[in-house]
Design a protein around this motif. Structure first.
Motif, mmCIF file in Angstrom:
data_model
loop_
_atom_site.group_PDB
_atom_site.id
_atom_site.type_symbol
_atom_site.label_atom_id
_atom_site.label_comp_id
_atom_site.label_asym_id
_atom_site.label_seq_id
_atom_site.Cartn_x
_atom_site.Cartn_y
_atom_site.Cartn_z
ATOM 1 N N ARG A 6 0.867 -1.187 0.000
ATOM 2 C CA ARG A 6 0.000 0.000 0.000
ATOM 3 C C ARG A 6 0.895 1.225 0.000
ATOM 4 N NH1 ARG A 6 -5.487 -0.828 2.260
ATOM 5 N NH2 ARG A 6 -5.562 1.432 2.109
ATOM 6 N N HIS A 7 0.540 2.187 -0.808
ATOM 7 C CA HIS A 7 1.333 3.414 -0.896
ATOM 8 C C HIS A 7 0.603 4.612 -0.313
ATOM 9 C CE1 HIS A 7 4.187 1.242 -3.322
ATOM 10 N NE2 HIS A 7 3.189 0.813 -4.072
ATOM 11 N N ASP A 8 -0.530 4.361 0.312
ATOM 12 C CA ASP A 8 -1.338 5.453 0.851
ATOM 13 C C ASP A 8 -1.250 5.528 2.373
ATOM 14 O OD1 ASP A 8 -2.684 3.068 1.282
ATOM 15 O OD2 ASP A 8 -4.671 3.920 0.987
ATOM 16 N N LEU A 9 -0.078 5.157 2.899
ATOM 17 C CA LEU A 9 0.072 5.037 4.343
ATOM 18 C C LEU A 9 1.463 5.461 4.768
ATOM 19 C CD1 LEU A 9 -1.160 3.619 7.011
ATOM 20 C CD2 LEU A 9 0.216 1.683 6.303
ATOM 21 N N ALA A 10 1.538 6.244 5.841
ATOM 22 C CA ALA A 10 2.819 6.573 6.466
ATOM 23 C C ALA A 10 2.923 5.752 7.745
ATOM 24 C CB ALA A 10 2.892 8.054 6.789
ATOM 25 N N ILE A 11 4.088 5.152 7.977
ATOM 26 C CA ILE A 11 4.294 4.325 9.175
ATOM 27 C C ILE A 11 5.372 4.969 10.038
ATOM 28 C CG2 ILE A 11 4.954 2.061 10.059
ATOM 29 C CD1 ILE A 11 3.977 0.854 7.424
ATOM 30 N N TYR A 12 5.054 5.118 11.324
ATOM 31 C CA TYR A 12 5.991 5.715 12.281
ATOM 32 C C TYR A 12 6.131 4.817 13.490
ATOM 33 C CZ TYR A 12 5.353 10.102 9.750
ATOM 34 O OH TYR A 12 5.304 11.066 8.782
ATOM 35 N N ASP A 13 7.332 4.820 14.057
ATOM 36 C CA ASP A 13 7.560 4.169 15.344
ATOM 37 C C ASP A 13 7.059 5.129 16.421
ATOM 38 O OD1 ASP A 13 9.166 3.691 17.902
ATOM 39 O OD2 ASP A 13 9.595 1.894 16.729
ATOM 40 N N LEU A 14 6.207 4.639 17.282
ATOM 41 C CA LEU A 14 5.590 5.473 18.309
ATOM 42 C C LEU A 14 6.623 6.147 19.216
ATOM 43 C CD1 LEU A 14 2.981 6.459 19.646
ATOM 44 C CD2 LEU A 14 2.921 4.331 20.928
ATOM 45 N N THR A 15 7.714 5.457 19.509
ATOM 46 C CA THR A 15 8.722 6.032 20.408
ATOM 47 C C THR A 15 9.583 7.083 19.719
ATOM 48 O OG1 THR A 15 10.288 4.253 19.924
ATOM 49 C CG2 THR A 15 8.845 3.965 21.835
ATOM 50 N N GLU A 16 9.642 7.032 18.381
ATOM 51 C CA GLU A 16 10.484 7.977 17.646
ATOM 52 C C GLU A 16 9.697 9.186 17.137
ATOM 53 O OE1 GLU A 16 12.403 5.671 14.639
ATOM 54 O OE2 GLU A 16 13.447 4.431 16.104
ATOM 55 N N ALA A 17 8.394 9.091 17.080
ATOM 56 C CA ALA A 17 7.553 10.181 16.574
ATOM 57 C C ALA A 17 6.599 10.657 17.667
ATOM 58 C CB ALA A 17 6.792 9.712 15.343
ATOM 59 N N LYS A 18 7.155 10.930 18.834
ATOM 60 C CA LYS A 18 6.336 11.276 19.992
ATOM 61 C C LYS A 18 5.523 12.555 19.780
ATOM 62 C CE LYS A 18 9.255 9.011 23.383
ATOM 63 N NZ LYS A 18 10.135 9.178 24.534
ATOM 64 N N ASP A 19 6.110 13.562 19.130
ATOM 65 C CA ASP A 19 5.395 14.817 18.928
ATOM 66 C C ASP A 19 4.182 14.621 18.018
ATOM 67 O OD1 ASP A 19 7.180 16.162 20.552
ATOM 68 O OD2 ASP A 19 8.398 16.897 18.888
#
Length: 85
Positions: free
Chosen positions: A24-37
């Motif tokens: 899927r190319h319609d999704l951004a994935i972030y690690d919760l601990t690295e994208a706290k803001d």
């Protein structure tokens, strides 16, 4: 519509959810601990969480079952056909 998935490393549930979004190319994935803001801005406190933003609202789907429910009800996107004839 913007979709953001928050996951954690070494999280079996997160790995399962990520696999649901393969190719899927319609999704951004972030690690919760690295994208706290960003997580705080979107009211994300647990992983996995899928955040779906549209013009009118922001909805958080927390956990495998809620994310699967969203995917089963999701309208089919209008992707261009890449089929060979």
């Amino acid at each position: 519509m913007k979709k953001t998935l928050f996951v954690l490393k070494n999280c079996d549930s997160c790995d399962v959810v990520k696999s649901l979004f393969n190719n899927r190319h319609d999704l951004a994935i972030y690690d919760l601990t690295e994208a706290k803001d960003l997580a705080q801005k979107l009211n994300v406190t647990a992983a996995p969480t899928l955040v779906v933003e549209d013009w009118e609202s922001v909805t958080n789907y927390v956990g495998i079952e809620k994310i699967k429910e969203y995917l089963s009800d999701e309208p089919t996107p209008n992707y261009p056909c890449v089929c060979s004839e």
